[in-house]
Design a protein around this motif. Structure first.
Motif, PDB file in Angstrom:
ATOM      1  N   VAL A   1       6.443  40.013 -55.818  1.00  0.00           N
ATOM      2  CA  VAL A   1       6.723  38.675 -55.292  1.00  0.00           C
ATOM      3  C   VAL A   1       7.841  38.706 -54.267  1.00  0.00           C
ATOM      4  CG1 VAL A   1       5.841  37.539 -57.361  1.00  0.00           C
ATOM      5  CG2 VAL A   1       8.292  38.042 -57.178  1.00  0.00           C
ATOM      6  N   VAL A   2       8.556  39.835 -54.199  1.00  0.00           N
ATOM      7  CA  VAL A   2       9.611  40.038 -53.207  1.00  0.00           C
ATOM      8  C   VAL A   2       9.442  41.441 -52.643  1.00  0.00           C
ATOM      9  CG1 VAL A   2      12.103  40.276 -52.836  1.00  0.00           C
ATOM     10  CG2 VAL A   2      11.247  38.496 -54.358  1.00  0.00           C
ATOM     11  N   GLU A   3       9.472  41.553 -51.323  1.00  0.00           N
ATOM     12  CA  GLU A   3       9.470  42.863 -50.655  1.00  0.00           C
ATOM     13  C   GLU A   3      10.711  42.919 -49.783  1.00  0.00           C
ATOM     14  OE1 GLU A   3       7.761  45.528 -50.979  1.00  0.00           O
ATOM     15  OE2 GLU A   3       6.091  44.831 -52.196  1.00  0.00           O
ATOM     16  N   GLY A   4      11.574  43.918 -50.054  1.00  0.00           N
ATOM     17  CA  GLY A   4      12.857  43.948 -49.357  1.00  0.00           C
ATOM     18  C   GLY A   4      13.625  42.694 -49.744  1.00  0.00           C
ATOM     19  N   ASN A   5      13.993  41.895 -48.767  1.00  0.00           N
ATOM     20  CA  ASN A   5      14.655  40.609 -49.021  1.00  0.00           C
ATOM     21  C   ASN A   5      13.757  39.439 -48.668  1.00  0.00           C
ATOM     22  OD1 ASN A   5      17.075  41.697 -49.943  1.00  0.00           O
ATOM     23  ND2 ASN A   5      17.828  41.988 -47.866  1.00  0.00           N
ATOM     24  N   VAL A   6      12.459  39.662 -48.646  1.00  0.00           N
ATOM     25  CA  VAL A   6      11.527  38.622 -48.222  1.00  0.00           C
ATOM     26  C   VAL A   6      10.674  38.173 -49.402  1.00  0.00           C
ATOM     27  CG1 VAL A   6       9.645  38.047 -46.638  1.00  0.00           C
ATOM     28  CG2 VAL A   6      11.447  39.605 -45.896  1.00  0.00           C
ATOM     29  N   LEU A   7      10.676  36.881 -49.657  1.00  0.00           N
ATOM     30  CA  LEU A   7       9.828  36.292 -50.692  1.00  0.00           C
ATOM     31  C   LEU A   7       8.381  36.349 -50.216  1.00  0.00           C
ATOM     32  CD1 LEU A   7       9.783  34.716 -53.416  1.00  0.00           C
ATOM     33  CD2 LEU A   7       9.950  32.625 -52.042  1.00  0.00           C
ATOM     34  N   VAL A   8       7.497  36.914 -51.012  1.00  0.00           N
ATOM     35  CA  VAL A   8       6.091  37.087 -50.628  1.00  0.00           C
ATOM     36  C   VAL A   8       5.299  35.805 -50.830  1.00  0.00           C
ATOM     37  CG1 VAL A   8       3.959  38.369 -51.114  1.00  0.00           C
ATOM     38  CG2 VAL A   8       6.168  39.559 -51.122  1.00  0.00           C
ATOM     39  N   TYR A   9       5.433  35.186 -51.990  1.00  0.00           N
ATOM     40  CA  TYR A   9       4.603  34.037 -52.349  1.00  0.00           C
ATOM     41  C   TYR A   9       5.354  32.710 -52.239  1.00  0.00           C
ATOM     42  CZ  TYR A   9       0.894  37.016 -54.129  1.00  0.00           C
ATOM     43  OH  TYR A   9      -0.116  37.920 -54.232  1.00  0.00           O
ATOM     44  N   HIS A  10       4.693  31.735 -51.602  1.00  0.00           N
ATOM     45  CA  HIS A  10       5.203  30.366 -51.525  1.00  0.00           C
ATOM     46  C   HIS A  10       4.920  29.640 -52.839  1.00  0.00           C
ATOM     47  CE1 HIS A  10       5.986  26.374 -49.962  1.00  0.00           C
ATOM     48  NE2 HIS A  10       4.795  26.010 -50.380  1.00  0.00           N
ATOM     49  N   ASP A  11       3.736  29.853 -53.376  1.00  0.00           N
ATOM     50  CA  ASP A  11       3.342  29.313 -54.682  1.00  0.00           C
ATOM     51  C   ASP A  11       2.511  30.396 -55.367  1.00  0.00           C
ATOM     52  OD1 ASP A  11       0.857  29.151 -53.398  1.00  0.00           O
ATOM     53  OD2 ASP A  11       0.943  26.989 -53.159  1.00  0.00           O
ATOM     54  N   SER A  12       1.559  30.036 -56.186  1.00  0.00           N
ATOM     55  CA  SER A  12       0.817  31.070 -56.908  1.00  0.00           C
ATOM     56  C   SER A  12      -0.214  31.800 -56.060  1.00  0.00           C
ATOM     57  CB  SER A  12       0.118  30.461 -58.130  1.00  0.00           C
ATOM     58  OG  SER A  12      -0.864  29.528 -57.714  1.00  0.00           O
ATOM     59  N   HIS A  13      -0.563  31.257 -54.886  1.00  0.00           N
ATOM     60  CA  HIS A  13      -1.613  31.902 -54.109  1.00  0.00           C
ATOM     61  C   HIS A  13      -1.480  31.773 -52.586  1.00  0.00           C
ATOM     62  CE1 HIS A  13      -2.942  27.799 -54.916  1.00  0.00           C
ATOM     63  NE2 HIS A  13      -3.661  27.877 -53.821  1.00  0.00           N
ATOM     64  N   HIS A  14      -0.379  31.249 -52.112  1.00  0.00           N
ATOM     65  CA  HIS A  14      -0.118  31.194 -50.671  1.00  0.00           C
ATOM     66  C   HIS A  14       1.101  32.054 -50.345  1.00  0.00           C
ATOM     67  CE1 HIS A  14      -2.406  27.385 -51.155  1.00  0.00           C
ATOM     68  NE2 HIS A  14      -2.952  27.821 -50.031  1.00  0.00           N
ATOM     69  N   LEU A  15       1.007  32.768 -49.233  1.00  0.00           N
ATOM     70  CA  LEU A  15       2.112  33.616 -48.794  1.00  0.00           C
ATOM     71  C   LEU A  15       3.121  32.801 -47.998  1.00  0.00           C
ATOM     72  CD1 LEU A  15       0.026  36.672 -47.552  1.00  0.00           C
ATOM     73  CD2 LEU A  15       1.044  36.312 -49.805  1.00  0.00           C
ATOM     74  N   THR A  16       4.383  33.226 -48.036  1.00  0.00           N
ATOM     75  CA  THR A  16       5.399  32.545 -47.231  1.00  0.00           C
ATOM     76  C   THR A  16       5.203  32.911 -45.758  1.00  0.00           C
ATOM     77  OG1 THR A  16       7.006  34.352 -47.395  1.00  0.00           O
ATOM     78  CG2 THR A  16       7.107  32.633 -49.117  1.00  0.00           C
ATOM     79  N   ALA A  17       5.631  32.016 -44.893  1.00  0.00           N
ATOM     80  CA  ALA A  17       5.541  32.266 -43.450  1.00  0.00           C
ATOM     81  C   ALA A  17       6.342  33.507 -43.081  1.00  0.00           C
ATOM     82  CB  ALA A  17       6.030  31.053 -42.673  1.00  0.00           C
TER      83      ALA A  17
END
Length: 117
Positions: free
Chosen positions: A80-96
Motif C-alpha cells: 500500500v506504500v512504495e518508498g514514500n508514496v501511498l499506492v491506494y486511494h481507497d480499496s481499489h483506486h490508485l493515488t494520483a
C-alpha cells in the motif's frame, strides 16, 4: 466500436485490497499498524496469475491490452506504500501520485501496442 474503426486501449483492473473478502482502505490499515508491510497483501490473493482479458476480447482486432500489474504489485506482495508514496486511494483506486510513478511503464506499453512513438 470496431465497425466504426475506433480502437480501444483496455487496462487490466487494479488489484483490490481486501481481507477475508472485505474491502479495506490503505489509510485505515496504516493508521492502526506499526509498519506498512502489515497492510500488504500477497499478490496471489489479489491478482490472478492469468490475465483474463486476452480470452475475453477474442478476435476483436481493435482492442489493445495494457497491464500495469507488475508496477502495482511486486513478485510476492502488493504493497500500500512504495518508498514514500501511498499506492491506494481507497480499496481499489490508485493515488494520483502513485500513478505518476507508473508513467514510464505506461508509455512503454502504449508504444508497443499503438506504435505512436
Amino acid at each position: 466500436l470496431g465497425r466504426d474503426g475506433i480502437d480501444v486501449l483496455a487496462i487490466r483492473d487494479t488489484p483490490w485490497l481486501h481481507h477475508d473478502g472485505v474491502a479495506y482502505r490503505a489509510i485505515d490499515c496504516l493508521a492502526t499498524t506499526t509498519s506498512p508491510d502489515h497492510c500488504a497483501m500477497p499478490r496471489s490473493e489479489m491478482l490472478s496469475d492469468v490475465n483474463p482479458a486476452p480470452s475475453a476480447i477474442g478476435d476483436l482486432t481493435n482492442v489493445r491490452l495494457l497491464d500495469l500489474s507488475d508496477g502495482v504489485c511486486g513478485p510476492e506482495l502488493c504493497r500500500v506504500v512504495e518508498g514514500n508514496v501511498l499506492v491506494y486511494h481507497d480499496s481499489h483506486h490508485l493515488t494520483a501520485s502513485y500513478v505518476r510513478t507508473l508513467s514510464a511503464e505506461l508509455g512503454r506499453q502504449l508504444s508497443v501496442q499503438t506504435g505512436w512513438w
